[in-house]
Enzyme design. Structure first.
Site, short mmCIF file in Angstrom:
data_model
loop_
_atom_site.label_atom_id
_atom_site.label_comp_id
_atom_site.label_asym_id
_atom_site.label_seq_id
_atom_site.Cartn_x
_atom_site.Cartn_y
_atom_site.Cartn_z
N PRO A 64 40.05 48.23 -35.18
CA PRO A 64 39.05 48.52 -36.22
C PRO A 64 37.73 49.04 -35.66
CG PRO A 64 40.14 46.44 -36.70
CD PRO A 64 40.62 46.88 -35.34
N SER A 65 37.33 48.57 -34.49
CA SER A 65 36.04 48.96 -33.93
C SER A 65 36.14 50.09 -32.92
CB SER A 65 35.37 47.76 -33.25
OG SER A 65 36.16 47.31 -32.16
N SER A 66 37.34 50.56 -32.66
CA SER A 66 37.50 51.59 -31.62
C SER A 66 38.45 52.68 -32.09
CB SER A 66 38.02 50.97 -30.32
OG SER A 66 39.29 50.38 -30.54
N LEU A 98 47.05 50.92 -29.43
CA LEU A 98 45.73 51.08 -28.85
C LEU A 98 44.62 50.92 -29.88
CD1 LEU A 98 43.89 51.74 -26.48
CD2 LEU A 98 44.13 54.14 -27.06
N THR A 99 44.72 51.64 -31.01
CA THR A 99 43.61 51.69 -31.97
C THR A 99 43.28 50.33 -32.57
OG1 THR A 99 44.18 53.96 -32.55
CG2 THR A 99 42.82 52.77 -34.11
N GLU A 112 47.36 61.50 -32.28
CA GLU A 112 47.64 62.02 -30.95
C GLU A 112 46.53 62.96 -30.47
OE1 GLU A 112 51.50 63.24 -29.87
OE2 GLU A 112 52.51 61.72 -31.04
N GLY A 113 45.31 62.61 -30.83
CA GLY A 113 44.15 63.39 -30.42
C GLY A 113 43.59 64.17 -31.59
N PHE A 148 53.39 52.03 -29.88
CA PHE A 148 52.28 52.25 -28.97
C PHE A 148 51.01 51.67 -29.60
CE2 PHE A 148 48.90 54.84 -27.12
CZ PHE A 148 49.30 55.05 -25.81
#
Length: 646
Positions: free
Chosen positions: A210-212, A207-208, A453-454, A205
């Site tokens: 370096p800037s976000s 998504l992540t 996961e949050g 998965f």
């Protein structure tokens, strides 16, 4: 008429204008984005519509947690404690779990995995053969077809043995290809799921970046549709991706220019794609060196002019947030169940040590300080287990609105497991600090569960703001009712009566909790009912005082989230224990004591947090906290000089 025109009621309702209520609701459209290491919630991501629209009427819900914010006691999804599995399904689960437990304890070596920072190929092969990598997928696509409750039991068993193995399996199926199963077209499912469920190919998965970290709206990875419309060109990079170095199939989130059909304007929106490594242009970095879960692969994944066929769009253009949120909401119960397994494992180890260790001529289990540690470990395990299986069973019943409950479980259970493991080390003393005990590995592994996961900090805000959005919508509908009181007498009278009862002007009606709980838990039920009333009045206080700016009151929101967590915990253990007492289970008296203790302490914590939200003295404390932080930031750390002056 006197009740309806009660001055306090009218003033409080009209202190929030229709306009501010609508704006508040818009500002609270929560868009969490989930990755293998982070969840994002940022109010900056909320886009305001240029066109004025009529607010949607507040939706009705059976969710206990959402009702809590509105002051409504929804017990339908809490009492009685759900038990959806048939006897046949329970037998099947038992047949699957017994060999899994033997495999994890006799074949898999968690300590060696940690040392070697890798799961041996033969262990992975056996996991594939057992169907662990396709547990919840329908047999039509090669999976075991387990229900959520059965999967919870599986993750619990894994969590008690090797969290690193759990991450490997979870990153693959709980988030890696879950989007395909939930949102994929039939063609996508047939193409990808058979190879994924059997483990022929692994998933990740992405998504992540370096800037976000906690601001998914700022991701830079971008996909642009080709001129002929046949494919997208993907460019960008992702970091800290579980299974990132070994996966062949990726769920990737990228910014895509999406044209508004009404205005014709184009703006970037996060969109989900199914990306194959075989497309070309997909590369991975070396495995990251981590504090824990070392045997799971974590790596950067980069995309360089990757051509993605339009058929690999997952969901719709601009629908990436919806995909991500649903993936996590559908998987958090498994994390909670895994934590129940971890607590069970460390509690067993602490109990064995305390029962056999002698100091000062006594077994240390006879000392009060040790007894309290073991008691709290057992109590937190009971709450954790109850939360995990409450949510899993409700999902199997077809409940779809459980986002707050799932977030509550993730926060409580991950923190309960951390506390239990810390106390286990304390009970074992010096032996707990030694690598051979295995507990230090568990603690290192656990630390990530409060982040990925949050992050628990973000989830506390998510819990509070999602609930406040729901409550604000209902306050808006009440205000609208006052515009035509003769046609809305029932609504207005009900609100007025409830408010006057909360203020003590009218005698309070019997609470809805007492009839649901077992008579032997009556006092604990009253504590829950009192917390619910206090909670809803605090929510109303926040909305009235801060209006749309409530989204920025993180000191108060965090405490509101903590109170919600404790109140939901009270509800689930009261439900489970009531059933145990009614069924006269052998453990019923133990469960009663654990429930009574938890409710007593949780109600005090909740009352304390709610008091801090409304207390003037604590508002000053919050100001001091902010000022102290500014001083620390300005100084780059410690502000004061050492006592000796240098």
């Amino acid at each position: 008429v006197i009740l309806l025109l009660n001055r306090n009621l009218m003033m409080s309702l009209h202190s929030v204008s229709s306009k501010s209520l609508q704006f508040t609701t818009k500002m609270l459209i929560v868009r969490p984005t989930i990755c293998a290491s982070r969840e994002t919630f940022s109010t900056s991501q909320v886009q305001q519509s240029k066109k004025k629209r009529e607010p949607k009427p507040p939706r009705k819900t059976d969710s206990f947690a959402l009702g809590l914010f509105q002051g409504v006691t929804n017990l339908k999804e809490v009492f009685p404690f759900p038990d959806v599995l048939t006897n046949e399904e329970k037998d099947t689960t038992r047949e699957l779990m017994e060999p899994l437990e033997r495999f994890l304890s006799e074949v898999n070596d968690a300590s060696a995995n940690d040392t070697n920072e890798k799961i041996p190929d033969d262990v992975v092969d056996q996991m594939k053969e057992m169907g662990i990598l396709g547990a919840m997928v329908s047999p039509d696509y090669g999976g075991l077809g387990l229900r959520n409750t059965q999967y919870a039991r599986m993750t619990e068993v894994i969590g008690a043995n090797d969290l690193g193995v759990g991450i490997f399996a979870g990153a693959h199926q709980s988030i890696g290809y879950k989007g395909i199963y939930l949102f994929g077209t039939e063609e996508q499912k047939k193409k990808y799921l058979p190879d994924l469920t059997c483990g022929k190919k692994l998933a990740a998965f992405c998504l992540t970046e370096p800037s976000s970290g906690s601001d998914a709206g700022s991701i830079k990875t971008r996909a642009v549709k080709s001129e002929d419309g046949s494919h997208y060109i993907l460019n960008g990079g992702k970091i800290w991706i579980s299974n990132g170095g070994i996966a062949e199939i990726f769920t990737v989130f990228a910014q895509v220019p999406v044209k508004d059909p009404e205005t014709g304007e184009s703006r970037d929106k996060v969109t989900a794609f199914i990306v194959e490594r075989s497309f070309g242009g997909v590369t991975s970095g070396p495995p990251e060196k981590k504090m824990g879960i070392k045997c799971s692969n974590t790596a950067e994944v980069n995309f360089d002019n990757v051509k993605i066929p339009v058929a690999n769009l997952l969901g719709e253009e601009g629908g990436g947030f919806k995909v991500a949120m649903n993936i996590l909401n559908n998987g958090r119960f498994g994390l909670a169940a895994s934590m129940a397994g971890t607590i069970k494992g460390v509690l067993k180890q602490a109990t064995e040590w305390a029962s056999n260790r002698t100091q000062f001529g006594q077994k240390i289990s006879e000392f009060g300080v040790i007894q309290e540690k073991l008691c709290r470990m057992a109590m937190d395990h009971y709450v954790t287990e109850s939360m995990a299986y409450m949510i899993a069973n409700n999902m199997d019943k077809g409940v779809t609105e459980f986002q707050i409950e799932a977030a509550i479980a993730k926060v409580f259970c991950s923190e309960a497991a951390w506390k239990a493991t810390d106390e286990c080390i304390q009970v074992l003393g010096g032996m707990g600090y030694m690598k051979e005990s295995g507990v230090e590995r568990v603690m290192r592994d656990l630390r990530i569960f409060r982040i990925f996961e949050g992050t628990n900090d973000i989830l506390r805000l998510f819990i509070a703001l999602t609930g406040i959005q729901h409550a604000a919508a209902h306050l808006g509908s009440i205000q609208k009712a006052f515009q035509n009181p003769l046609q809305n007498m029932t609504t207005i009278f009900g609100v007025a009566t409830r408010k006057l009862m909360n203020q003590g002007v009218l005698p309070r009606s019997p609470d809805a909790v007492s009839p649901a709980v077992h008579p032997e838990l009556a006092d604990s039920g009253k504590q829950l009912a009192s917390c619910i009333v206090n909670f809803s009045s605090t929510v109303e206080h926040l909305i009235m005082k801060y209006k749309k700016d409530v989204v920025n009151q993180q000191f108060q929101l965090t405490r509101l989230g903590d109170a919600a967590i404790d109140i939901y915990g009270m509800a689930v253990v009261l439900s489970r224990c009531s059933d145990s007492l009614s069924s006269n289970l052998p453990s019923a008296q133990f469960e009663q004591r654990a429930t009574r203790l938890f409710c007593a302490e949780a109600s005090e914590r909740a009352a304390g947090n709610l008091h801090q939200i409304k207390s003037k003295s604590h508002q000053e404390n919050f100001k001091d906290i902010a000022s102290i932080c500014k001083d620390v930031l300005k100084s780059g750390g410690v502000v004061q000089k050492p006592p000796i002056g240098f």
